[in-house]
Design a protein around this motif. Structure first.
Motif, mmCIF file in Angstrom:
data_model
loop_
_atom_site.group_PDB
_atom_site.id
_atom_site.type_symbol
_atom_site.label_atom_id
_atom_site.label_comp_id
_atom_site.label_asym_id
_atom_site.label_seq_id
_atom_site.Cartn_x
_atom_site.Cartn_y
_atom_site.Cartn_z
ATOM 1 N N GLY A 46 -24.889 -0.665 26.996
ATOM 2 C CA GLY A 46 -23.511 -0.368 26.610
ATOM 3 C C GLY A 46 -22.499 -0.644 27.697
ATOM 4 O O GLY A 46 -21.333 -0.284 27.591
ATOM 5 N N GLY A 48 -21.229 -3.432 28.489
ATOM 6 C CA GLY A 48 -20.265 -4.459 28.107
ATOM 7 C C GLY A 48 -20.716 -5.869 28.450
ATOM 8 O O GLY A 48 -19.920 -6.810 28.412
ATOM 9 N N LYS A 49 -21.999 -6.036 28.736
ATOM 10 C CA LYS A 49 -22.512 -7.358 29.130
ATOM 11 C C LYS A 49 -22.412 -8.355 27.988
ATOM 12 O O LYS A 49 -21.870 -9.454 28.149
ATOM 13 C CB LYS A 49 -23.984 -7.238 29.581
ATOM 14 C CG LYS A 49 -24.205 -6.212 30.685
ATOM 15 C CD LYS A 49 -25.653 -6.104 31.094
ATOM 16 C CE LYS A 49 -26.588 -5.599 30.015
ATOM 17 N NZ LYS A 49 -26.374 -4.210 29.602
ATOM 18 N N SER A 50 -22.957 -7.964 26.827
ATOM 19 C CA SER A 50 -22.904 -8.885 25.690
ATOM 20 C C SER A 50 -21.460 -9.167 25.294
ATOM 21 O O SER A 50 -21.111 -10.296 24.949
ATOM 22 C CB SER A 50 -23.648 -8.302 24.492
ATOM 23 O OG SER A 50 -25.004 -8.098 24.816
ATOM 24 N N SER A 51 -20.636 -8.144 25.380
ATOM 25 C CA SER A 51 -19.220 -8.339 25.050
ATOM 26 C C SER A 51 -18.601 -9.378 25.978
ATOM 27 O O SER A 51 -17.773 -10.185 25.548
ATOM 28 C CB SER A 51 -18.463 -7.025 25.170
ATOM 29 O OG SER A 51 -19.020 -6.069 24.306
ATOM 30 N N TYR A 60 -15.034 -12.835 20.915
ATOM 31 C CA TYR A 60 -14.105 -11.717 21.099
ATOM 32 C C TYR A 60 -12.873 -12.221 21.842
ATOM 33 O O TYR A 60 -12.984 -13.041 22.746
ATOM 34 C CB TYR A 60 -14.750 -10.597 21.922
ATOM 35 C CG TYR A 60 -15.851 -9.832 21.226
ATOM 36 C CD1 TYR A 60 -16.077 -9.959 19.862
ATOM 37 C CD2 TYR A 60 -16.665 -8.961 21.949
ATOM 38 C CE1 TYR A 60 -17.090 -9.257 19.240
ATOM 39 C CE2 TYR A 60 -17.677 -8.247 21.328
ATOM 40 C CZ TYR A 60 -17.898 -8.404 19.969
ATOM 41 O OH TYR A 60 -18.903 -7.707 19.369
ATOM 42 N N GLN A 92 -28.817 -11.634 21.962
ATOM 43 C CA GLN A 92 -29.699 -10.509 22.244
ATOM 44 C C GLN A 92 -30.573 -10.215 21.023
ATOM 45 O O GLN A 92 -31.786 -10.070 21.132
ATOM 46 C CB GLN A 92 -28.824 -9.305 22.585
ATOM 47 C CG GLN A 92 -29.593 -8.097 23.000
ATOM 48 C CD GLN A 92 -28.644 -7.032 23.535
ATOM 49 O OE1 GLN A 92 -27.447 -7.260 23.706
ATOM 50 N NE2 GLN A 92 -29.180 -5.872 23.813
HETATM 51 N N1 LIG Z 1 -17.594 -5.694 17.667
HETATM 52 C C1 LIG Z 1 -17.582 -4.469 18.222
HETATM 53 N N2 LIG Z 1 -16.882 -3.468 17.657
HETATM 54 C C2 LIG Z 1 -16.874 -2.226 18.209
HETATM 55 N N3 LIG Z 1 -17.500 -1.899 19.327
HETATM 56 C C3 LIG Z 1 -18.216 -2.848 19.950
HETATM 57 C C4 LIG Z 1 -18.297 -4.176 19.424
HETATM 58 N N4 LIG Z 1 -19.075 -4.911 20.239
HETATM 59 C C5 LIG Z 1 -19.465 -4.083 21.220
HETATM 60 N N5 LIG Z 1 -18.964 -2.846 21.044
HETATM 61 C C6 LIG Z 1 -19.161 -1.691 21.912
HETATM 62 O O1 LIG Z 1 -18.927 -2.100 23.219
HETATM 63 C C7 LIG Z 1 -19.802 -1.434 24.109
HETATM 64 C C8 LIG Z 1 -20.501 -2.473 24.970
HETATM 65 O O2 LIG Z 1 -21.378 -3.199 24.156
HETATM 66 P P1 LIG Z 1 -22.215 -4.447 24.657
HETATM 67 O O3 LIG Z 1 -23.033 -4.896 23.524
HETATM 68 O O4 LIG Z 1 -21.302 -5.413 25.281
HETATM 69 O O5 LIG Z 1 -23.115 -3.754 25.760
HETATM 70 P P2 LIG Z 1 -24.311 -4.369 26.582
HETATM 71 O O6 LIG Z 1 -23.970 -4.213 27.995
HETATM 72 O O7 LIG Z 1 -24.646 -5.721 26.099
HETATM 73 O O8 LIG Z 1 -25.458 -3.357 26.217
HETATM 74 P P3 LIG Z 1 -27.016 -3.621 25.951
HETATM 75 O O9 LIG Z 1 -27.683 -3.622 27.275
HETATM 76 O O10 LIG Z 1 -27.428 -2.465 25.121
HETATM 77 O O11 LIG Z 1 -27.115 -4.914 25.254
HETATM 78 C C9 LIG Z 1 -20.764 -0.618 23.282
HETATM 79 O O12 LIG Z 1 -20.347 0.722 23.313
HETATM 80 C C10 LIG Z 1 -20.598 -1.196 21.911
HETATM 81 O O13 LIG Z 1 -20.794 -0.218 20.925
#
Ligand SMILES: Nc1ncnc2c1ncn2[C@@H]1O[C@H](COP(=O)(O)OP(=O)(O)OP(=O)(O)O)[C@@H](O)[C@H]1O
Ligand SMILES: [Mg+2]
Lengths: 261, 359
Positions: A46, A48-51, A60, A92
């Motif tokens: 969570g 924010g890496k994938s984001s 996005y 992912q």
């Molecule tokens: N399209 C979206 N709409 C609402 N919230 C989102 C969206 N995409 C991501 N999030 C939120 O943004 C936050 C970061 O998500 P992200 O997937 O970027 O994390 P991450 O670092 O990739 O985590 P992980 O290691 O679990 O993959 C999370 O709380 C997620 O719920």
């Protein structure tokens, strides 16, 4: 690891902030990616890496900040434009075309390189057929490279997880990208599969000179593969630097390494 | 081990990319074509050619069109009837306004006009998906039929709203429409077109555009990320699908029935074609043919079978049984085997490939 010479900056991420409603997912993130490097993004679930990857390839749209790719600061970008600019990625949660074979999935990765029009394809003669054969040859190289010859004709929905991850990498490679974004390519794999995947990532970087942005949870893998690492934690950027430096960073140890293992 | 791919090594990608890669499959296809083009016209009665083979082929063409859109590109449509009507009325307007046009030109142009109409009605597909798209195409179905009923211009102000095909020949006096056309001529003309369009469709779905359609169907966001543009890809599917449906409609009105009213292409027709591809197999060329054969032949089978075994079942009961069989089959295929009869055929071949050794 031996000292590698890093190239020019190809991707510059400047002060990116992204929110979904009231939720801040990325907060003022800045880093760059240099030509030919393997750049990792790490952080707890969570973070924010994938984001961040989704921002880089235009899925996005951040509320603040700028992305500069190959010297051009981009405006609002459509999703398909990233591919046109030479950016490919894997997901992912595998996002393959389930009803299609391995071969067709990877062939689809070459869609932007196919020039024949619909009428030529309907007749399937001359240019269209020549193109099919020419791209098939290229796709077979990728299939050999990833050692997935045996599953070429199998619908990917029927493949085991690890194989699907490989096919997805193959589809991304088929575009011959300059910048490859890999979102946890080794997640859920056993040791052997992980080793194979590491080898592929290194070989892609080495043989094709592809610049790679890698998200990975396995610290061993990250420390081994990466030239530089960005650390995110709940949308904040904790650290940025070579693996050794990041490993010694106290904020990182507290927030991430200490917690996770 | 008569049917097998073992021992067939392909030395070129061209050979491996052929439509039928197994030798026996190729023989089978050539044999099938020989039967269709030579044997059937020789041995079939006028009744069989005119009232069974013609609707089978024409509905298979429409099913092929819908299968491109729904089975390959994943865009559910209930507007097939409307597109067929468009083809039929376009052919009528063209044939009456330009009597010197050859029937082939008329039919191809009707297809092109229907493609344009399909393109227009495909525009909402960029914004809406699945169920909502199906409703939107249903609306276009009702709109088109309403339009052909409402405006006399489409029927050249015929009082009954029925259009009749003028006699037209492919060349010389080889009439394929009107009173001078023989059942064989109609059949061979339709067969030739249907075979050509089936081949064309197969070529499309094994090329880049076909892969793009399937990519959009399977995972649209991933498709976009690898560079596939949604709107043109979907619109191409709508246009090509409508092109085939339009041609099917024109053939139906001109070659099969000779005269037709918009009601022949109402929403029941749309559902009939949809059932064909569900039963025959979504995303399969052969599925369109199997589905059409099934739906055209089943009623005939059901109304004759009781006589063969000496039973006398009233006609209305038979039509009820027909409904029940269709209903049950559709539910079966939707739940158990979404790839339909074509997939069952595939499975049979896979078994055959291993026969007589199970491993
Ligand atoms: N399209 C979206 N709409 C609402 N919230 C989102 C969206 N995409 C991501 N999030 C939120 O943004 C936050 C970061 O998500 P992200 O997937 O970027 O994390 P991450 O670092 O990739 O985590 P992980 O290691 O679990 O993959 C999370 O709380 C997620 O719920
Ligand atoms: Mg993630």
């Amino acid at each position: 690891m031996y000292e590698r010479k890093l190239g020019d900056v190809v991707l510059q991420v400047d002060g990116i902030s992204l929110s979904f409603g009231a939720m801040r997912v990325l907060n003022n993130i800045s880093f760059n990616v240099r030509q030919g490097e393997i750049r990792s993004i790490i952080g707890p679930n969570g973070a924010g890496k994938s984001s961040m990857l989704n921002v880089i390839n235009g899925v996005y749209h951040p509320q603040q900040g700028a992305i500069t790719y190959r010297g051009k600061t981009r405006d609002l970008m459509k999703v398909h434009e990233a591919a046109q600019q030479g950016i490919a990625r894997t997901f992912q949660n595998i996002a393959l075309f389930k009803g299609m074979s391995t071969l067709d999935n990877i062939m689809t990765g070459r869609n932007l390189k196919i020039k024949s029009n619909m009428l030529q394809q309907a007749i399937y003669w001359g240019k269209a057929q020549r193109e099919e054969i020419e791209h098939r040859r290229k796709v077979e190289e990728i299939i050999d490279f990833l050692e997935i010859q045996a599953i070429r004709k199998i619908p990917v929905g029927k493949l085991p997880y690890g194989m699907q991850k490989r096919v997805e990498l193959g589809r991304a490679l088929a575009a011959e990208p300059d910048l490859l974004l890999l979102d946890e390519p080794m997640a859920g794999m056993n040791v052997e599969e992980k080793e194979d995947m590491c080898r592929f990532v290194l070989d892609i970087n080495d043989e094709f000179g592809t610049t790679i942005v890698l998200i990975e949870h396995d610290m061993g893998v990250v420390m081994d593969l990466s030239d530089r690492v960005v650390v995110l934690d709940y949308g904040l950027q904790l650290a940025d630097g070579p693996p050794d430096e990041v490993r010694r960073n106290q904020a990182v140890i507290d927030a991430y390494l200490g917690v996770s293992n | 081990m008569l049917y097998r791919e073992a021992g067939e090594f392909k030395s070129t990608y061209q050979a491996d990319q052929a439509i039928l890669t197994i030798r026996q499959d190729r023989w089978f296809m050539w044999a099938l074509l020989a039967v269709a083009f030579v044997l059937i016209p020789l041995v079939s009665s006028e009744y069989w050619l005119g009232t069974i083979m013609l609707p089978f082929l024409i509905l298979a063409l429409a099913a092929l069109g819908l299968n491109v859109l729904t089975g390959y590109a994943g865009q559910l449509s209930l507007g097939t009837g409307g597109f067929m009507a468009t083809g039929a009325f376009a052919a009528y307007k063209l044939a009456t306004a330009f009597p010197e046009l050859n029937i082939l030109i008329v039919i191809l142009m009707s297809g092109a006009i229907t493609a344009g109409v399909g393109l227009l009605f495909g525009l909402p597909s960029l914004r809406i998906k699945g169920f909502y798209l199906a409703v939107a195409t249903l609306a276009s179905q009702f709109f088109l039929i309403w339009m052909f009923n409402k405006f006399g211009w489409f029927t050249n102000y015929s009082a009954s709203g029925v259009i009749s095909a003028p006699p037209m020949a492919v060349f010389g006096d080889n009439f394929v429409t009107g009173p001078y056309a023989t059942a064989e001529a109609k059949y061979l003309f339709t067969l030739t077109l249907v075979v050509l369009f089936a081949l064309m469709t197969k070529n499309l779905v094994r090329s880049n555009i076909g892969r793009e359609w399937m990519a959009v169907r399977d995972m649209d966001i991933a498709a976009e990320i690898i560079g596939i543009k949604m709107l043109p890809t979907k619109l191409k599917a709508f246009a090509y699908s409508s092109f085939l449906c339009g041609i099917a409609g024109a053939l139906w009105a001109f070659v099969y029935t000779g005269s037709v009213e918009p009601l022949a292409f109402d929403v029941n027709r749309s559902f009939q074609i949809l059932f064909m591809i569900i039963i025959g197999g979504l995303g399969s060329i052969m599925g369109a043919f199997l589905g059409s054969a099934f739906i055209v032949l089943l009623p005939i089978f059901l109304s004759n079978a009781p006589h063969w075994v000496g039973l006398n079942i009233p006609v209305d009961l038979i039509s009820h049984i027909e409904f029940m069989v269709f209903g049950a089959l559709i539910i079966f295929f939707l739940i158990v085997e979404p790839h339909g009869l074509a997939r069952l055929w595939q499975l049979l071949k896979e078994k055959l490939r291993l026969w007589p050794f199970p491993y």
